[in-house]
Design an enzyme around this catalytic site. Structure first.
Site, mmCIF file in Angstrom:
data_model
loop_
_atom_site.group_PDB
_atom_site.id
_atom_site.type_symbol
_atom_site.label_atom_id
_atom_site.label_comp_id
_atom_site.label_asym_id
_atom_site.label_seq_id
_atom_site.Cartn_x
_atom_site.Cartn_y
_atom_site.Cartn_z
ATOM 1 C CE LYS A 115 -1.000 3.717 1.488
ATOM 2 N NZ LYS A 115 -0.547 3.836 -0.155
ATOM 3 C CB SER A 170 -0.317 0.712 -1.998
ATOM 4 O OG SER A 170 -0.213 2.307 -1.850
ATOM 5 C CB SER A 192 -2.552 3.839 -3.319
ATOM 6 O OG SER A 192 -1.877 2.813 -4.218
#
Lengths: 488, 98
Positions: free
Chosen positions: A80, A155, A179
């Site tokens: 990420k 997310s 997330s």
């Protein structure tokens, strides 16, 4: 007949490497080709590290030949875009960090490199991890591999999509209010948030420091345990990292849940939870019951306050954490400003996207003089009550089992103009962050719209083992072959 | 309580060091208002005598030995600076006068 190595799990690849069936370099090349072919549709990656991935793969092959490989040596993965890496950029998918190059590696990146991981690149996310759909990225809109018209969740949507689309064997994301688990559920992969403090946050760009935790996205529960083995443990560079021994998480993979008490919170299984998701989760509970687990009804009476508490605390912490992006030491700086005050204002207003500005505003408001007690302090007290709910519930059960999300992935654009509706999609995941507990999402079937549903298993603090034990037993006995997204 | 006005938005934007255009301010009046109205459900919760949860884990102070350890060298620390003279971060003038 060539096998499609990019479809494999990490533990399958480790076996293949050991047996000499393929090499890390060949598997890395396959993944890079897969990204080139599929990612124009999925748009998971924001930065692909072709050269360094192949270098790492060749190093891994040398280790495999020398017999010093770990279970993750040579296995390609994605990161990420808020995990600091000296390779490539680290932008949190925000314009304010356009071009930012970290001078150091996050602890998790360092640990994975030591384990011989092959990092394929950085994947998309909601800007600064604020969102539930990855639509708040300043870079691109990631698609759900199961239905390109749907969001991948967020997310960490790029992490989930990259694993579900076989563009990475596993990924690391972060989970502040769901997330990791929510996008894992939306994309049909395994996603786990360990207990707060289990994984060092050093080098994780902070969103809400009392809630953030790094964790893995994987294709199965065994891989989840293997990645946890590599990334968990005390780190003196993160003062909130727990100085506790880390068990070998693969020991939890017994397939046996006899005698395990699974708590079913009545506040989650209300009439409002309907349709396919409820059906798939109830089937999963029946499977666990058939294997000897005992369902127990428990109560988490303060559940209805969790979303309000969460969005007060996370925005308050975010408003403090994001104050550092002022255009002085790093990041983008507004041009043509006459003084420092204007420098701060122009830099932030131009660099932060809409949702980030909205949350900074909310967080600043709830911390401001006159409102601090009514919102922030009140939320911290309510957070105590939510955490106590879990403590009491765990007197009667060993794990708590719920849906990960009340509904499957929604359509792109469906909730983007209604922040409150977007916030409410985190209903089932945020309480575990508030209470600092470990939780996993494991795929539990497809809905009639052919979208994945996720089963969430929550454990006591630092009892990742019980969570993995339950998830693995379910996965072994769920009785369906987990399909593949309808991609090329 | 959650009656947000344009003045509130202006005030908070100032604290947050954001300069917002009029359309954004108008939008935030509505959005913050409805989100805060939702948060006002906490008013119904009795928290008398409840200790606030300030930390996720029950930890006490974390100390280390007072030893000099390696830190980022100057070049690495300055590598992302928008403006630098090679030794310091440079910003526009802060004080008035010469």
């Amino acid at each position: 007949m060539d096998r499609e190595w990019f479809r494999m799990t990490a533990h399958e690849l480790a076996d293949a490497f050991r047996n000499g069936d393929t090499t890390a370099e060949a598997v890395a090349e396959e993944h890079l080709a897969r990204i080139e072919k599929i990612d124009p549709q999925v748009q998971a990656y924001v930065d692909v590290w072709q050269e360094s991935a192949l270098d790492a793969a060749r190093d891994a092959d040398a280790r495999i030949r020398a017999g010093t490989a770990t279970p993750l040596t040579g296995v390609p993965m994605s990161l990420k875009d808020l995990l600091c890496s000296t390779e490539g950029t680290t932008t949190c998918c925000s314009h304010i960090l356009d071009g930012y190059r970290s001078p150091y590696d996050a602890t998790v990146v360092e640990r994975l490199r030591e384990a011989g991981a092959v990092v394929l690149g950085k994947v998309n996310m909601d800007e600064f991890a604020m969102g539930s759909s990855t639509e708040n990225s300043a870079r691109q809109t990631t698609r759900n591999p199961w239905n390109l018209k749907c969001v991948p969740g967020g997310s960490s949507g790029g992490s989930a999509a990259s694993v579900a689309a076989d563009e990475a064997v596993y990924s690391l994301g972060s989970d502040t209010g769901g997330s990791i688990r929510q996008p894992a559920s939306c994309c049909g992969c395994v996603g786990m948030k360990p207990t707060y403090g289990r994984v060092s946050r050093y080098g994780l760009v902070a969103f809400a420091s009392s809630l953030d935790q790094i964790g893995p996205f994987t294709k199965d529960v065994r891989d989840c345990a293997l990645v946890l083995n590599a990334i968990c443990g005390h780190d003196k560079r993160d003062t909130t990292s727990a100085n506790l021994a880390v068990p070998d998480f693969t020991q939890a993979l017994t397939g046996d849940v006899s005698g395990l008490r699974i708590g079913l919170p009545k506040e989650y299984y209300t009439d409002a939870l309907g349709g396919d998701v409820r059906d798939r989760v109830e089937t999963a509970i029946d499977i666990l019951k058939d294997r000897g687990a005992t369902p127990v009804e428990v109560s988490l009476p303060h559940t209805e306050y969790a979303v309000a508490v969460y969005y007060i605390i996370c925005t308050a912490e975010a408003s403090a954490n994001l104050a550092r992006f002022d255009g002085v030491r790093y990041g983008q700086r507004a041009a043509n400003v006459k003084d420092v005050r204007e420098l701060y204002h122009q830099t932030k207003s131009a660099g932060f996207g809409l949702e980030v500005q909205r949350r900074i505003m909310l967080g600043t408001y709830v911390l401001s003089s006159g409102y601090y007690d009514a919102y922030y302090l009140k939320a911290q007290k309510a957070r105590s009550l939510i955490a106590q709910d879990f403590t009491k519930a765990f007197e009667h059960c060993d794990v708590i089992v719920t849906p990960t999300t009340p509904t499957p992935a929604f359509r792109i654009g469906e909730k983007i103009d209604d922040p409150l509706q977007m916030y409410l999609s985190d209903l089932f995941t945020i309480s575990t962050n508030l209470a600092a507990l470990p939780a996993i999402s494991v795929p539990c079937g497809l809905t009639t719209e052919q979208l994945p549903a996720g089963l969430q298993v929550i454990g006591r603090p630092f009892d990742e083992t019980a969570v993995l034990r339950t998830a693995y037993a379910y996965e072994q006995h769920r009785g369906f072959d987990w399909g593949r997204p309808p991609l090329g | 309580m959650a009656q947000i006005t344009l003045d509130d938005v202006d005030y908070v934007a100032g604290l947050a060091q954001l300069t917002l255009d009029e359309a954004t301010k108008e939008r935030l009046v509505g959005e913050l208002g409805s989100i805060l109205a939702y948060m006002d459900k906490l008013n119904a919760l009795d928290t008398t005598g409840v200790e606030p949860m300030m930390h996720a884990l029950d930890m006490t102070n974390v100390y280390r030995e007072d030893e000099v350890i390696e830190s980022l060298d100057r070049e690495a620390a300055l590598m992302n600076a928008p403006k630098t003279d090679g030794a310091y971060f440079l910003v526009p003038r802060i004080l008035e006068g010469d």
